[in-house]
Design a protein around this motif. Structure first.
Motif, mmCIF file in Angstrom:
data_model
loop_
_atom_site.group_PDB
_atom_site.id
_atom_site.type_symbol
_atom_site.label_atom_id
_atom_site.label_comp_id
_atom_site.label_asym_id
_atom_site.label_seq_id
_atom_site.Cartn_x
_atom_site.Cartn_y
_atom_site.Cartn_z
ATOM 1 N N LEU A 226 -7.603 -11.579 -4.172
ATOM 2 C CA LEU A 226 -7.240 -10.821 -2.983
ATOM 3 C C LEU A 226 -6.554 -9.515 -3.380
ATOM 4 O O LEU A 226 -5.698 -9.490 -4.262
ATOM 5 N N VAL A 227 -6.917 -8.418 -2.702
ATOM 6 C CA VAL A 227 -6.331 -7.108 -2.968
ATOM 7 C C VAL A 227 -5.625 -6.622 -1.703
ATOM 8 O O VAL A 227 -6.215 -6.580 -0.622
ATOM 9 N N LEU A 228 -4.351 -6.274 -1.859
ATOM 10 C CA LEU A 228 -3.547 -5.715 -0.777
ATOM 11 C C LEU A 228 -3.528 -4.199 -0.900
ATOM 12 O O LEU A 228 -3.319 -3.665 -1.988
ATOM 13 N N THR A 229 -3.728 -3.489 0.225
ATOM 14 C CA THR A 229 -3.645 -2.032 0.228
ATOM 15 C C THR A 229 -2.742 -1.583 1.364
ATOM 16 O O THR A 229 -2.916 -2.007 2.511
ATOM 17 N N ASP A 230 -1.749 -0.753 1.034
ATOM 18 C CA ASP A 230 -0.947 -0.091 2.061
ATOM 19 C C ASP A 230 -1.765 1.075 2.610
ATOM 20 O O ASP A 230 -2.163 1.959 1.860
ATOM 21 N N LEU A 231 -2.017 1.056 3.922
ATOM 22 C CA LEU A 231 -2.895 2.063 4.525
ATOM 23 C C LEU A 231 -2.091 3.269 4.984
ATOM 24 O O LEU A 231 -2.112 3.646 6.151
ATOM 25 N N GLN A 232 -1.362 3.860 4.020
ATOM 26 C CA GLN A 232 -0.572 5.054 4.290
ATOM 27 C C GLN A 232 0.396 4.826 5.444
ATOM 28 O O GLN A 232 0.526 5.642 6.359
ATOM 29 N N SER A 233 1.090 3.676 5.376
ATOM 30 C CA SER A 233 2.041 3.320 6.418
ATOM 31 C C SER A 233 3.235 4.264 6.405
ATOM 32 O O SER A 233 3.558 4.886 5.385
ATOM 33 N N THR A 234 3.915 4.347 7.532
ATOM 34 C CA THR A 234 5.070 5.242 7.653
ATOM 35 C C THR A 234 6.271 4.720 6.888
ATOM 36 O O THR A 234 6.962 5.475 6.192
ATOM 37 N N ASN A 235 6.537 3.411 6.979
ATOM 38 C CA ASN A 235 7.752 2.841 6.404
ATOM 39 C C ASN A 235 7.511 2.014 5.155
ATOM 40 O O ASN A 235 8.439 1.408 4.625
ATOM 41 N N GLY A 236 6.284 1.961 4.680
ATOM 42 C CA GLY A 236 6.021 1.291 3.417
ATOM 43 C C GLY A 236 5.833 -0.208 3.554
ATOM 44 O O GLY A 236 6.002 -0.798 4.627
ATOM 45 N N THR A 237 5.488 -0.829 2.427
ATOM 46 C CA THR A 237 5.221 -2.265 2.354
ATOM 47 C C THR A 237 5.993 -2.828 1.170
ATOM 48 O O THR A 237 5.877 -2.319 0.056
#
Length: 325
Positions: free
Chosen positions: A274-285
């Protein structure tokens, strides 16, 4: 215009990296990279119908021909960096400097960044400087040469002709080459499934034997759900793209303080996990992986995640990655 460039002098004898450039891809490969491998990569990079997944998938990462260190940038509306081993990418994003390195990720580390104006690819040991070309640097409009590192910048004009710097043999036609033909690219090509960005990707189909053992996830107190298709999680999630009959799953979460972005993260099953990607979120992951502590993903970063990983996207929304039974 945008252009690649490189300094003509190596850092030290025997430390000449293999530097590749086309209008869509640039890359720096460790000095031990074989010339047969470089010729193959140049042929793929020069073929307009092939994308970043085909290029990365053709890099051997095991056996005698393994390329232990490399840094590649796919240039488009966003810039995708793929880094392995002792290589890095020093990047200027909207005037701010940052370094993208592999951070121990296997088989490689991926980051997708917007507003990139300059970057340099090469060994970790190099000083990033200000990433601006100097008068002694040589332009590289296309081909493979040898040098200590490779730079790229927008709005520069090459002032010197490219010297005949020991190029690799020009590519042969690829009319019969398919990026999905494992006889050509080997099973390594499947490792790049999460990097697909080009329009010629094959349509998604039913889960393969590799993805049949996909992970599952649990959001808070909800029942576990299997990840057998891309999953987009957010306050009001939307799928960035839909290809083929295998529709992605949209998972909505509550976010009273709006800490969670509309489409915050993607969970994508690949043959390797499984690959997790932050989709350019404002507050991060924020991610807590078993045995690796806590880290915050940069905007647009991707990270392989194993069962036991906890993903905090804000407002008390915590996702747990589970092994699917």
């Amino acid at each position: 215009m945008a252009s690649a460039y490189y300094p003509p002098e190596p850092l030290a004898p025997g430390e000449e990296w293999r530097l590749l450039a086309t209008d869509r891809f640039v890359g720096a490969f460790a000095p031990s990279t074989g010339m047969h491998t470089m010729a193959t990569l140049w042929r793929i990079a020069a073929e307009p119908s092939l994308g970043l997944d085909a290029l990365v998938g053709a890099i051997p990462t095991r056996g005698a021909d393994a390329v232990e260190s490399f840094a590649i940038a796919g240039i488009g509306r966003a810039t995708v960096f793929v880094v392995r081993g002792e290589a890095c990418s020093d990047v200027s994003v909207a005037g701010r400097m940052r370094r993208v390195d592999a951070r121990g990720a296997q088989p490689w580390y991926v980051a997708e960044l917007n507003e990139v104006d300059r970057f340099a690819l090469g060994p970790l040991q190099r000083s990033p400087g200000d990433l601006r070309p100097t008068e002694t640097d040589l332009p590289l409009d296309g081909g493979v040469v040898f040098g200590p590192w490779l730079g790229w910048a927008r709005d520069i004009v090459a002032s010197k002709p490219v010297p005949p710097a020991r190029p690799v043999t020009a590519p042969s036609p690829l009319s019969e080459l398919s990026p999905y033909d494992t006889n050509v690219l080997g099973d390594l090509g499947r490792r790049a499934a999460s990097l697909t960005r080009h329009r010629t990707e094959p349509p998604a189909t039913a889960p393969t034997p590799e993805t049949a053992g996909a992970a599952a996830f649990r959001l808070g107190d909800r029942a576990p759900e299997r990840v057998d298709a891309p999953v987009y999680v957010g306050r009001q999630p939307r799928s960035p793209r839909v290809t083929g009959p295998m529709l992605p799953r949209l998972v909505r979460v509550e976010s009273p303080s709006r800490e969670v972005s509309a489409t915050h993260i993607e969970l994508r099953p690949t043959p390797q996990g499984l690959v997790l990607t932050d989709l350019q979120s404002t507050n991060g992951t924020v991610v807590r992986q078993p045995g690796s502590g806590v880290r915050r993903l940069e905007s647009g970063e991707s990270l392989p995640v194993a069962p036991g990983t906890l993903i905090d996207i804000g407002d008390g929304n915590v996702i747990e990655i589970l092994a699917y039974r």
